[in-house]
Motif scaffolding. Sequence first.
Motif, PDB file in Angstrom:
ATOM      1  N   CYS A   9       0.836  -1.207   0.000  1.00 12.62           N
ATOM      2  CA  CYS A   9       0.000   0.000   0.000  1.00 12.62           C
ATOM      3  C   CYS A   9       0.870   1.256   0.000  1.00 12.62           C
ATOM      4  N   ALA A  10       1.926   1.215   0.815  1.00 14.96           N
ATOM      5  CA  ALA A  10       2.804   2.378   0.900  1.00 14.96           C
ATOM      6  C   ALA A  10       3.482   2.657  -0.431  1.00 14.96           C
ATOM      7  N   VAL A  11       3.955   1.598  -1.098  1.00 12.54           N
ATOM      8  CA  VAL A  11       4.635   1.774  -2.381  1.00 12.54           C
ATOM      9  C   VAL A  11       3.689   2.346  -3.420  1.00 12.54           C
ATOM     10  N   VAL A  12       2.459   1.823  -3.461  1.00 12.13           N
ATOM     11  CA  VAL A  12       1.483   2.311  -4.446  1.00 12.13           C
ATOM     12  C   VAL A  12       1.159   3.773  -4.200  1.00 12.13           C
ATOM     13  N   ILE A  13       0.957   4.133  -2.922  1.00  7.92           N
ATOM     14  CA  ILE A  13       0.595   5.516  -2.599  1.00  7.92           C
ATOM     15  C   ILE A  13       1.754   6.460  -2.921  1.00  7.92           C
ATOM     16  N   VAL A  14       2.949   6.074  -2.518  1.00  8.83           N
ATOM     17  CA  VAL A  14       4.109   6.931  -2.756  1.00  8.83           C
ATOM     18  C   VAL A  14       4.359   7.099  -4.248  1.00  8.83           C
ATOM     19  N   THR A  15       4.197   6.019  -4.995  1.00 13.01           N
ATOM     20  CA  THR A  15       4.412   6.104  -6.444  1.00 13.01           C
ATOM     21  C   THR A  15       3.402   7.037  -7.089  1.00 13.01           C
ATOM     22  N   ALA A  16       2.144   6.899  -6.684  1.00 12.27           N
ATOM     23  CA  ALA A  16       1.110   7.763  -7.250  1.00 12.27           C
ATOM     24  C   ALA A  16       1.368   9.232  -6.936  1.00 12.27           C
ATOM     25  N   VAL A  17       1.695   9.499  -5.684  1.00 10.19           N
ATOM     26  CA  VAL A  17       1.962  10.889  -5.287  1.00 10.19           C
ATOM     27  C   VAL A  17       3.199  11.420  -6.008  1.00 10.19           C
ATOM     28  N   SER A  18       4.235  10.585  -6.112  1.00  6.97           N
ATOM     29  CA  SER A  18       5.477  11.017  -6.770  1.00  6.97           C
ATOM     30  C   SER A  18       5.232  11.350  -8.230  1.00  6.97           C
ATOM     31  N   ARG A  20       2.458  12.269  -9.537  1.00  8.06           N
ATOM     32  CA  ARG A  20       1.589  13.444  -9.641  1.00  8.06           C
ATOM     33  C   ARG A  20       2.392  14.741  -9.484  1.00  8.06           C
ATOM     34  N   TYR A  21       3.347  14.678  -8.598  1.00 13.62           N
ATOM     35  CA  TYR A  21       4.082  15.911  -8.287  1.00 13.62           C
ATOM     36  C   TYR A  21       5.520  15.899  -8.811  1.00 13.62           C
ATOM     37  N   THR A  22       5.798  15.062  -9.783  1.00 10.79           N
ATOM     38  CA  THR A  22       7.159  14.998 -10.328  1.00 10.79           C
ATOM     39  C   THR A  22       7.580  16.340 -10.932  1.00 10.79           C
ATOM     40  N   ARG A  23       6.701  16.934 -11.692  1.00 14.39           N
ATOM     41  CA  ARG A  23       7.041  18.189 -12.369  1.00 14.39           C
ATOM     42  C   ARG A  23       7.395  19.281 -11.372  1.00 14.39           C
ATOM     43  N   LYS A 274      12.504  18.417 -18.979  1.00 12.67           N
ATOM     44  CA  LYS A 274      12.682  17.375 -19.997  1.00 12.67           C
ATOM     45  C   LYS A 274      12.825  15.986 -19.384  1.00 12.67           C
ATOM     46  N   ASN A 275      13.272  15.910 -18.139  1.00 11.53           N
ATOM     47  CA  ASN A 275      13.452  14.607 -17.484  1.00 11.53           C
ATOM     48  C   ASN A 275      12.223  14.161 -16.699  1.00 11.53           C
ATOM     49  N   SER A 276      11.142  14.950 -16.780  1.00  7.17           N
ATOM     50  CA  SER A 276       9.962  14.615 -15.986  1.00  7.17           C
ATOM     51  C   SER A 276       9.371  13.260 -16.390  1.00  7.17           C
ATOM     52  N   ARG A 277       9.188  13.014 -17.692  1.00  6.27           N
ATOM     53  CA  ARG A 277       8.600  11.766 -18.143  1.00  6.27           C
ATOM     54  C   ARG A 277       9.525  10.584 -17.873  1.00  6.27           C
ATOM     55  N   GLN A 278      10.811  10.796 -18.022  1.00  3.79           N
ATOM     56  CA  GLN A 278      11.750   9.735 -17.703  1.00  3.79           C
ATOM     57  C   GLN A 278      11.675   9.366 -16.220  1.00  3.79           C
ATOM     58  N   ALA A 279      11.525  10.384 -15.380  1.00  7.67           N
ATOM     59  CA  ALA A 279      11.429  10.122 -13.941  1.00  7.67           C
ATOM     60  C   ALA A 279      10.167   9.334 -13.620  1.00  7.67           C
ATOM     61  N   GLN A 280       9.055   9.641 -14.278  1.00  7.61           N
ATOM     62  CA  GLN A 280       7.812   8.915 -14.026  1.00  7.61           C
ATOM     63  C   GLN A 280       7.960   7.434 -14.412  1.00  7.61           C
ATOM     64  N   SER A 281       8.618   7.156 -15.528  1.00 11.83           N
ATOM     65  CA  SER A 281       8.835   5.754 -15.911  1.00 11.83           C
ATOM     66  C   SER A 281       9.716   5.034 -14.899  1.00 11.83           C
ATOM     67  N   ILE A 284       7.681   3.983 -11.872  1.00  9.29           N
ATOM     68  CA  ILE A 284       6.837   2.791 -12.051  1.00  9.29           C
ATOM     69  C   ILE A 284       7.686   1.526 -11.951  1.00  9.29           C
ATOM     70  N   LEU A 285       8.844   1.533 -12.600  1.00 12.73           N
ATOM     71  CA  LEU A 285       9.716   0.358 -12.540  1.00 12.73           C
ATOM     72  C   LEU A 285      10.202   0.100 -11.116  1.00 12.73           C
ATOM     73  N   MET A 286      10.560   1.161 -10.419  1.00 13.36           N
ATOM     74  CA  MET A 286      11.028   0.999  -9.040  1.00 13.36           C
ATOM     75  C   MET A 286       9.916   0.490  -8.134  1.00 13.36           C
ATOM     76  N   ALA A 287       8.685   0.968  -8.366  1.00 12.30           N
ATOM     77  CA  ALA A 287       7.556   0.519  -7.554  1.00 12.30           C
ATOM     78  C   ALA A 287       7.325  -0.971  -7.730  1.00 12.30           C
ATOM     79  N   ALA A 288       7.388  -1.430  -8.971  1.00 12.74           N
ATOM     80  CA  ALA A 288       7.184  -2.864  -9.222  1.00 12.74           C
ATOM     81  C   ALA A 288       8.284  -3.683  -8.559  1.00 12.74           C
ATOM     82  N   ALA A 289       9.522  -3.202  -8.666  1.00 12.51           N
ATOM     83  CA  ALA A 289      10.631  -3.927  -8.048  1.00 12.51           C
ATOM     84  C   ALA A 289      10.489  -3.954  -6.533  1.00 12.51           C
TER      85      ALA A 289
END
Length: 577
Positions: A9-18, A20-23, A274-281, A284-289
């Motif tokens: 739950c924590a990973v999913v929530i943190v990933t979603a928030v991250s 959302r606010y990456t930019r 320019k790195n915002s989309r790369q950070a979002q990807s 997601i990979l880190m959350a799955a791991a």
Amino acid sequence: MAISVLVLCAVVIVTAVSMRYTRSSIFENSVVYTKTIIQQMTQNIDSYIDYMDNIALMVSESDDVQNFLFSDNDSSEFRKRLSSQYSTILNSRNDIRNLGVLCVGGKYLVNEGTQTLNPYLDIEGQEWYQKAMSSEGASSLTSSHVQHVIQGERPWVITLSRRIPNNLDNGKDRDGIFFIDLNYSAISGLCDNNSIGEKGYIFIVDENGNIVYHPQQQQLYNELQTENIDIVMNADSDTVITDNSDNGKLYTISRSEKTGWTVVGCMNVGELMKNSRQAQSIYILMAAALVVIALLISNLIARNITLPIQRLRDSMAKVQEGDFETADVEVVSENEIGSLTTSFNVMTHRIQELMEQNIYEQKEKRKSELKALQSQINPHFLYNTLDSIIWMAEGKKNEEVVLMTASLARLLRQSISNEDELVSVGQEVEYARSYLTIQKMRYKDKLEFQIDVAPEISKVMIIKLVLQPIIENAIYHGLKYKESRGLLIVHGYAENDRAVLEIIDNGVGMDQQTLDHIFERHKVNYNSNGVGVYNVQKRLQLYYGSDFGITYRSRVGEGTMATITIPMNQEGAHETT
């Protein structure tokens, strides 16, 4: 299983928030990073200008400059020395293009003295001249400009200048000017060494909005590029965004109080994002791991947490009962519990060491006090004093007998009858006065003394028998070996929150090796006072702490000064047991 669910739950929530606010996060971090660089850049420029200002101050305030510019006598010798000095500076500093002194309508010297002033230039109309003349004893700094002062040269420089007042009493009302032309590359080099992104750059404007430095300065002058100077100068904060789109610019501003310049960092908003989309990807990979790893190690974590906590609890119970010897807990892991266990072990060891140190200090304190009471006056001194009294009585020197006997009585009353651990500074000074009176009568023309203690410290409490051993040390090791009459001064005064007692003699003094070992414990000499400098220093620091006590200054052949400092406010300054 519960831990796995919580981690998931924590990973999913943190990933979603991250995501959302990456930019905004990337933007804010970039702003902070740029601010840091710009502020450091401002400090570097201030330090550089301050260094150049010091050079200007050193050179312009010399007597050679005064005599060269304003003296009516032959100034060739002064000109020669100034030329040599300027040549040395120019040879050691590649960032200085020109430096010189001049007096309008009078003498001048530029660089090594081989250059001549531009005869067509109105010196008094130059910006650097007018700024220096209007400044009250301070240096002035111009923006970047073309310098015309030397005939045949037009370098691009920044000029630092100072007014040189006429300090010669020759009735001439005229001032001079000292100036340093700094190469434009000196400032550009400082700016170019700092990077704020691939397309970011730094530029500088002065207090009037004029460009001091810009990486595309030539394009600005040719109007091939524009900069939003008005936005920068009128900004209320240290960051300004011209447009929130990717085509907008972010200006980070730092204003210098010293130079009046404004250092501006400019970055493209699109480059920041320019790195915002790369950070979002990556998120997601880190959350799955993390989810996979959490499922694998959750059981291991649960097993590894419980046992160390139980051991730590048992050890705390032993410490609570006072058993420090067996309270150590074995560190079996390097996680948070292991770190806590290590800190607990360090804490218990430190507590045990502090308890042992406290016991030791109390023992040493009692030993020092006992030794002080037992050594307040030594038999050898008493025998010599009584012999002197007998000798004076046989010589019918009744007044001297009365004076020495009275001083000895006061000395004995203070050292033997007074059982107090602490006495006032006034009492301690009177004890020292009695001792010095006896010594002066014994040594006759060899010793003079003066006592000057401020009334505001006379009631400050001090441990007994501090002044007399230091005075005795000064007499027997300093004044005794002086061929002429010696002088010993006791000076007391208040300084901030401290009471200061100075014992000054003009004896033979001490070399550095003696000073370095003066507080070392030596074998007691029973022909002098057994208290000694080591004992007095030890007692003072035991009572008042290591910030107080005795310090020595001495010069061979000139004399010695011992300075005793104690706190004025002594509430809680020493222990009583």
